[in-house]
Scaffold this active site. Structure first.
Site, short mmCIF file in Angstrom:
data_model
loop_
_atom_site.label_atom_id
_atom_site.label_comp_id
_atom_site.label_asym_id
_atom_site.label_seq_id
_atom_site.Cartn_x
_atom_site.Cartn_y
_atom_site.Cartn_z
N HIS A 155 0.84 -1.22 0.00
CA HIS A 155 0.00 0.00 0.00
C HIS A 155 0.87 1.26 0.00
O HIS A 155 0.43 2.31 0.47
CB HIS A 155 -0.94 0.05 1.21
CG HIS A 155 -1.68 -1.23 1.45
ND1 HIS A 155 -2.95 -1.45 0.97
CD2 HIS A 155 -1.32 -2.38 2.09
CE1 HIS A 155 -3.36 -2.67 1.33
NE2 HIS A 155 -2.38 -3.26 2.00
N SER A 276 15.82 21.01 -16.42
CA SER A 276 14.65 21.81 -16.74
C SER A 276 15.10 23.08 -17.44
O SER A 276 16.17 23.61 -17.15
CB SER A 276 13.92 22.16 -15.44
OG SER A 276 13.20 23.37 -15.60
N LYS A 282 16.87 21.27 -11.28
CA LYS A 282 16.18 20.01 -11.59
C LYS A 282 17.08 18.97 -12.26
O LYS A 282 17.92 19.27 -13.08
CB LYS A 282 14.99 20.27 -12.53
CG LYS A 282 13.84 21.02 -11.91
CD LYS A 282 13.08 20.25 -10.83
CE LYS A 282 12.32 19.07 -11.35
NZ LYS A 282 11.07 19.45 -12.00
N GLU A 289 10.39 7.97 -17.07
CA GLU A 289 9.03 8.48 -17.31
C GLU A 289 8.58 8.16 -18.73
O GLU A 289 7.43 7.77 -18.97
CB GLU A 289 9.00 10.00 -17.11
CG GLU A 289 9.27 10.43 -15.68
CD GLU A 289 9.57 11.92 -15.58
OE1 GLU A 289 8.70 12.72 -15.97
OE2 GLU A 289 10.67 12.28 -15.15
#
Ligand code: ARG
Length: 460
Positions: A155, A276, A282, A289
């Site tokens: 979970h 970024s 970043k 992804e």
């Protein structure tokens, strides 16, 4: 004039041709198409359907076209619709009207099916190699992290600590099943539809077994209608690929979570991350992804083909031309994803201290404490209750189980002894889970050996 123009009274409209054409994508099959034709013409010669001299001319012509294809020198034309008619036109231009004899005893319907069987056979072998490569990368990382601890989750809540090697190897075994699915699918991919004709077979005394053998197929389709209508082998490929991508996507998700400041368990090598354009700090795990995202297009191709086929009567229908782009796209997506993934796993930095720190600052040793009481004779249900209360007590005091004074343990149960502080150490917690397939270090080492063997057994 079209190669099939005899029955028509007016020439086609260019824009309609363009809509019906498949050459802009099925040109991918050029080498397989020529390979299939070379076997077909050799068979026609052997069966006495074409003269030896004709076979030689056609074979030489096809080889010239093959060379040009390999050197990227062919100029395909939309007017000739698809790869089959383009190649046939090149052949006739190259050797004259005798080129028109190549299509004896064959149809584009068995031809296109043959091309795709050959294509997938080659591609699946490359993909198997890619799966094996990623398995190797996981195994190499795992070998270095048998004793590295990481919180195990259910979970997405801390559950019990596990060996990081054990966690990584869970993916190894998923990939092992993926490998098996692709390998199994080869049995059905490697069957020859060639010689089924348009749908009903042919009047010529062809030898389908001979052409199948020349092409390295293990056998032939037993039913000509099935041979030209079957796209199960592509659906199987897309299905195996969907499952593989689903597995990759789950690991992507973990890598993305682990790369976040909140987890801070791994860092991707610069090669597999990007920055970024606005936020200078970043470092994004972009490749993970992207693979997670690309899973969607593979599922899409699977559903597309299932949907294309569901209402089709036997035998060939033009709808089936839509089977190719999803297949090509999936091949490229899967091969690319596997390669990137192996690189990511090989080069990632594992922040072992952060992982260990995490396993020391949670209640993931609570099960161990309940097991402790149970092993001393307390019914597990009761032990669960006692430990649950101790956890609540700790939460209220803002401490963990290892920080709780012994007096508090004694008060909760007479069964507790001083050795609980050793028992509760995360390393001990992990080491003691030595049931088969568990995360105990001995088990993990055994599993790594079995995995190594699995890799070495792979023939392809
Ligand atoms: N371009 C076609 C396809 O990809 C080849 C088969 C065409 N057959 C036909 N009868 N029109 O499906």
């Amino acid at each position: 004039m079209k190669l099939w123009g005899g029955r028509f009274t007016k020439s086609a409209e260019e824009w309609v041709d363009a809509f019906g054409a498949s050459i802009h994508f099925d040109k991918n099959l050029v080498e397989e198409d020529i390979q299939g034709s070379l076997a077909h013409v050799k068979m026609l010669g052997k069966c006495g359907i074409l003269q030896e001299e004709e076979v030689e001319k056609i074979t030489n012509g096809l080889n010239v076209i093959l060379k040009k294809a390999q050197n990227d020198e062919l100029e395909f034309s939309v007017h000739n619709e698809d790869i089959h008619l383009n190649v046939e036109k090149f052949l006739i231009d190259e050797i004259g009207p005798v080129g028109g004899k190549l299509h004896t005893g064959r149809s584009r319907n068995d031809q296109v099916a043959t091309d795709m069987h050959l294509y997938l056979r080659n591609q699946i072998k490359e993909i198997l190699d890619g799966v094996k490569g990623l398995q190797q990368a996981l195994l190499t990382q795992a070998n270095q992290h048998v004793e590295t601890l990481i919180p195990g989750y259910t979970h997405l809540q801390r559950a019990q600590p596990v060996s990081f090697a054990h966690h990584l190897m869970a993916y190894f075994w998923m990939l092992e099943r993926d490998y098996g699915r692709y390998e199994d699918s080869l049995k059905r991919v490697n069957i020859s539809p060639l010689g089924a004709g348009a749908l009903a077979g042919t009047t010529f005394p062809i030898d389908r077994h001979y052409s199948a053998e020349l092409l390295g197929f293990d056998g032939i389709y037993e039913n000509s209608l099935d041979a030209v209508s079957d796209r199960d082998f592509i659906i199987e490929f897309l299905s195996a690929s969907s499952m593989l991508m689903m597995h990759l996507s789950r690991l992507c998700e973990e890598i993305i979570l682990w790369s976040s400041q909140e987890f801070n368990f791994v860092e991707m090598d610069d090669t597999f991350a990007t920055g970024s354009s606005i936020m200078p700090q970043k470092k994004n795990p972009d490749m993970a992804e992207l693979i997670r995202g690309k899973t969607g297009r593979v599922y899409g191709s699977l559903f597309s083909l299932l949907t294309i086929l569901k209402g089709l009567p036997l035998a060939y229908n033009k709808d089936m031309q839509e089977d190719k782009e999803g297949m090509f796209d999936t091949v490229e997506t899967v091969k690319g994803s596997l390669k990137i993934f192996a690189g990511m796993i090989e080069t990632m930095t594992v922040k072992t201290e952060n992982m260990e720190k995490a396993t020391n600052s949670d209640f993931s040793n609570a099960t161990e404490l309940a097991d402790y009481l149970a092993s001393k004779g307390m019914p597990f249900r009761e032990a669960h209750e006692v430990v649950g209360k101790l956890v609540l007590h700790c939460i209220q005091k803002g401490i963990f189980l290892l920080d709780l004074p012994f007096a508090d343990y004694k008060e909760a149960s007479e069964l507790f002894e001083e050795n609980i502080y050793d028992v509760l150490q995360p390393k001990t917690v992990v080491a003691r889970r030595n049931s088969a397939g568990g995360t105990g270090f001995e088990q993990v080492k055994k599993a790594l050996e079995i995995a190594e063997q699995k890799i070495n057994e792979k023939k392809l």
